[in-house]
Each structure stands twice: as structure tokens, then as C-alpha cells.
Design a protein around this motif. Structure first.
Motif, PDB file in Angstrom:
ATOM      1  N   ALA A   8       0.840  -1.207   0.000  1.00  0.00           N
ATOM      2  CA  ALA A   8       0.000   0.000   0.000  1.00  0.00           C
ATOM      3  C   ALA A   8       0.870   1.249   0.000  1.00  0.00           C
ATOM      4  O   ALA A   8       0.543   2.242  -0.661  1.00  0.00           O
ATOM      5  N   SER A   9       1.980   1.210   0.742  1.00  0.00           N
ATOM      6  CA  SER A   9       2.843   2.395   0.769  1.00  0.00           C
ATOM      7  C   SER A   9       3.536   2.595  -0.580  1.00  0.00           C
ATOM      8  O   SER A   9       3.758   3.723  -1.003  1.00  0.00           O
ATOM      9  N   VAL A  10       3.851   1.498  -1.262  1.00  0.00           N
ATOM     10  CA  VAL A  10       4.447   1.608  -2.589  1.00  0.00           C
ATOM     11  C   VAL A  10       3.439   2.242  -3.557  1.00  0.00           C
ATOM     12  O   VAL A  10       3.778   3.137  -4.339  1.00  0.00           O
ATOM     13  N   VAL A  11       2.194   1.821  -3.486  1.00  0.00           N
ATOM     14  CA  VAL A  11       1.150   2.392  -4.343  1.00  0.00           C
ATOM     15  C   VAL A  11       0.960   3.871  -4.015  1.00  0.00           C
ATOM     16  O   VAL A  11       0.834   4.706  -4.916  1.00  0.00           O
ATOM     17  N   ALA A  12       0.986   4.220  -2.741  1.00  0.00           N
ATOM     18  CA  ALA A  12       0.825   5.621  -2.344  1.00  0.00           C
ATOM     19  C   ALA A  12       1.986   6.463  -2.874  1.00  0.00           C
ATOM     20  O   ALA A  12       1.774   7.575  -3.372  1.00  0.00           O
ATOM     21  N   ILE A  13       3.195   5.920  -2.775  1.00  0.00           N
ATOM     22  CA  ILE A  13       4.369   6.643  -3.277  1.00  0.00           C
ATOM     23  C   ILE A  13       4.270   6.792  -4.793  1.00  0.00           C
ATOM     24  O   ILE A  13       4.530   7.869  -5.343  1.00  0.00           O
ATOM     25  N   ASP A  14       3.864   5.728  -5.491  1.00  0.00           N
ATOM     26  CA  ASP A  14       3.701   5.797  -6.944  1.00  0.00           C
ATOM     27  C   ASP A  14       2.667   6.869  -7.317  1.00  0.00           C
ATOM     28  O   ASP A  14       2.860   7.617  -8.278  1.00  0.00           O
ATOM     29  N   ASN A  15       1.585   6.934  -6.559  1.00  0.00           N
ATOM     30  CA  ASN A  15       0.558   7.941  -6.827  1.00  0.00           C
ATOM     31  C   ASN A  15       1.099   9.356  -6.620  1.00  0.00           C
ATOM     32  O   ASN A  15       0.807  10.262  -7.404  1.00  0.00           O
ATOM     33  N   MET A  21       4.599  14.441 -11.235  1.00  0.00           N
ATOM     34  CA  MET A  21       4.937  14.488 -12.659  1.00  0.00           C
ATOM     35  C   MET A  21       3.853  15.227 -13.454  1.00  0.00           C
ATOM     36  O   MET A  21       4.156  15.995 -14.379  1.00  0.00           O
ATOM     37  N   ASP A  22       2.591  15.019 -13.088  1.00  0.00           N
ATOM     38  CA  ASP A  22       1.498  15.735 -13.748  1.00  0.00           C
ATOM     39  C   ASP A  22       1.607  17.233 -13.508  1.00  0.00           C
ATOM     40  O   ASP A  22       1.383  18.041 -14.419  1.00  0.00           O
TER      41      ASP A  22
END
Length: 102
Positions: A8-15, A21-22
């Protein structure tokens, strides 16, 4: 439990990375659009100035006597009189105006 929390923390960091970047992309696009508008305006002004100078040049050539034209042309450097004789890699020096850095 530890594995799912880590995922979950990896997904949060990716988000967060994707959001950052956006934001950078949006900022760059805005800056580029702004610079394009400035350059379009400069091009428009330069085209108008060029047209005005061409009209003035034509008028002066019409009004000048052949002796005046010959005297004037003898004072000009050869590159200005015959720009087509320059090689393909030899462009006359361009003058650049300062633009904003992004």
C-alpha cells in the motif's frame, strides 16, 4: 499484514510521484504556451516591420538617381549585395532577442 502495508505504501508513493509528474508537465505546458504566444507576437511585429522596410526601400530606390544607387551600393559589403553566393552552411549572423528561460 506487513506485506500488504508495504504494498500500500508503494502504491501511495507511486501515486504521489505520478501527481508530481502531472504538476511538472502542466507547468511546462503552460510555460511553453506562454512562450509561443510571445514568439507569435514578435513574429507578427517583425513581419510588419519587414513589410514597412520593404516599402520604404522600394520607394527610396524609385526616388534615387542611378548615380546615387551606384554610390550607395559601392559602400555596401559584398555579402549584403549578393547573399545568395554564400555557401549552404554560411548563414549571415543572426541577432537574437532574449527570451525567458523555463
Amino acid at each position: 499484514l506487513s506485506s500488504s502495508a508495504s504494498g500500500a505504501s508503494v502504491v501511495a508513493i507511486d501515486n504521489k510521484i505520478e501527481q508530481a509528474m502531472d504538476l511538472v508537465k502542466n507547468h511546462l505546458m503552460y510555460a511553453v504556451r506562454e512562450e509561443v504566444e510571445v514568439l507569435k507576437e514578435q513574429i507578427k511585429e517583425l513581419l510588419e516591420k519587414n513589410s514597412q522596410l520593404e516599402r520604404e526601400n522600394s520607394l527610396l530606390k524609385t526616388l534615387a538617381s542611378p548615380e546615387q544607387l551606384e554610390k550607395f551600393q559601392s559602400r555596401l559589403p559584398a555579402e549584403l549585395l549578393h547573399p545568395q553566393e554564400q555557401g549552404p552552411g554560411e548563414a549571415p549572423p543572426a541577432q537574437h532577442s532574449g527570451g525567458s528561460a523555463v
